[in-house]
Write a protein that holds these residues in place. Sequence first.
Motif, short mmCIF file in Angstrom:
data_model
loop_
_atom_site.label_atom_id
_atom_site.label_comp_id
_atom_site.label_asym_id
_atom_site.label_seq_id
_atom_site.Cartn_x
_atom_site.Cartn_y
_atom_site.Cartn_z
N GLY A 9 0.77 -1.24 0.00
CA GLY A 9 0.00 0.00 0.00
C GLY A 9 0.80 1.29 0.00
O GLY A 9 1.69 1.51 -0.84
N GLY A 51 -0.38 -0.69 9.63
CA GLY A 51 -1.74 -0.49 10.13
C GLY A 51 -2.70 -1.48 9.54
O GLY A 51 -2.38 -2.25 8.64
N SER A 111 3.78 3.41 8.17
CA SER A 111 2.44 3.20 7.61
C SER A 111 1.91 1.83 7.98
O SER A 111 1.01 1.31 7.31
CB SER A 111 2.47 3.38 6.08
OG SER A 111 3.29 2.38 5.51
N LEU A 170 -1.01 0.93 15.01
CA LEU A 170 -1.04 2.32 14.50
C LEU A 170 -0.30 3.29 15.40
O LEU A 170 0.39 4.20 14.92
CB LEU A 170 -2.49 2.80 14.36
CG LEU A 170 -2.66 4.27 13.97
CD1 LEU A 170 -2.43 4.46 12.48
CD2 LEU A 170 -4.04 4.79 14.37
N GLY A 185 -1.34 8.66 9.05
CA GLY A 185 -2.52 8.44 9.88
C GLY A 185 -3.70 9.20 9.32
O GLY A 185 -4.06 9.01 8.16
#
Length: 309
Positions: free
Chosen positions: A30, A109, A107, A136, A167
């Motif tokens: 991602g 998460g 990143s 996170l 975030g």
Amino acid sequence: MPSLAVVRESNAKFSPPTTPVAIFLGGTSGIGQGTAQAFARYVKGNAHIILVGRNRAAAEAIIATFPKAPNSKYEFVYCDASLIRNIPETTSALLARLPKVNYLVLSSGALPSVWDAIRGIEHRTEEDIDRLRAVLFYCRTKFVLDLLPLLQKARDAGEDARVLNVGAAGHGGPIDFNDMGMRQTSGVLKKRGIAVTYLDSVMEIFASRVPGAMFSHIYPGLVDTPLLPWLVRILGKPFATSIDDCGEYMLYALLNGGAGAPRQGEHGDDLGQVGYYGGDEVRERVWAHTTEVIEKALAAGSAKSGVNV
Ligand SMILES: NC(=O)c1ccc[n+]([C@@H]2O[C@H](COP(=O)([O-])OP(=O)(O)OC[C@H]3O[C@@H](n4cnc5c(N)ncnc54)[C@H](OP(=O)(O)O)[C@@H]3O)[C@@H](O)[C@H]2O)c1
């Protein structure tokens, strides 16, 4: 708000004076993947890039797309960053062998399933932390905290020290001093707002510790990644940013955010005070809570493994 063309033009000028060291926690998919690929492409392979996560095969496939140069150094480092106690093992190894860290992108998460979100169900880790917030917030925070000396070394050498925490900057909410662990708080969106304020606050603490460095909290917007539920992915495709384009924007934000603790929007623009619920007292309370949670998890981990703390 810069256009994609302006962002690409700016990124194309990226030419660090020495071989940069860049770490991507969450770089195996991602947004982290897109940012790492844009980074590798624009430095034309002249970098030491470390992808941190759990999926070695994904990391190796991404690394295979990076351009090669004589001084390219690419590696995957395994870390399950859902347990705080796993972080020091990874960070101490990095501290022992790296001369500096110039760029750090976080990143890692996940999202709750739609069913869990509707019913307000949380899954707690062995450290008794909601798994999503563990990945996170708490583990990312411990990761940055441990690597501050390497960011400081980059600053001491007069080089960039820049951190991008992916975030939802700009979507913060008021925190509850009486329920910092969010055990009595209900509602996915309310908890998300609080977590956003927590992220804002720790980035401000970090910025005060490494003057001249950047600790940005960024909102990437809707990005077409494997994170999204399949229906959202299908319906949202026309509105979502691709991984490649998001990587361009994230790289732009990483390289162009101001020193301190900027809060950035999906195109790297400064959000100012939009959706900001921080401040002196909030920052102090968040830091006290966060360090308490981290220390408790580490002490429990050490007791379990028989190590004295
Ligand atoms: N996509 C969006 O539209 C969007 C919008 C706003 C905010 N965000 C936030 O941006 C972050 C990245 O999202 P994404 O869309 O890039 O998701 P993604 O494609 O699913 O990537 C998530 C990354 O997190 C890593 N990760 C997950 N659990 C981990 C663990 N326990 N230990 C180490 N690494 C872990 C994964 O690596 P491994 O599988 O290798 O462990 C992967 O690299 C998330 O926090 C998300 O909430 C996303």
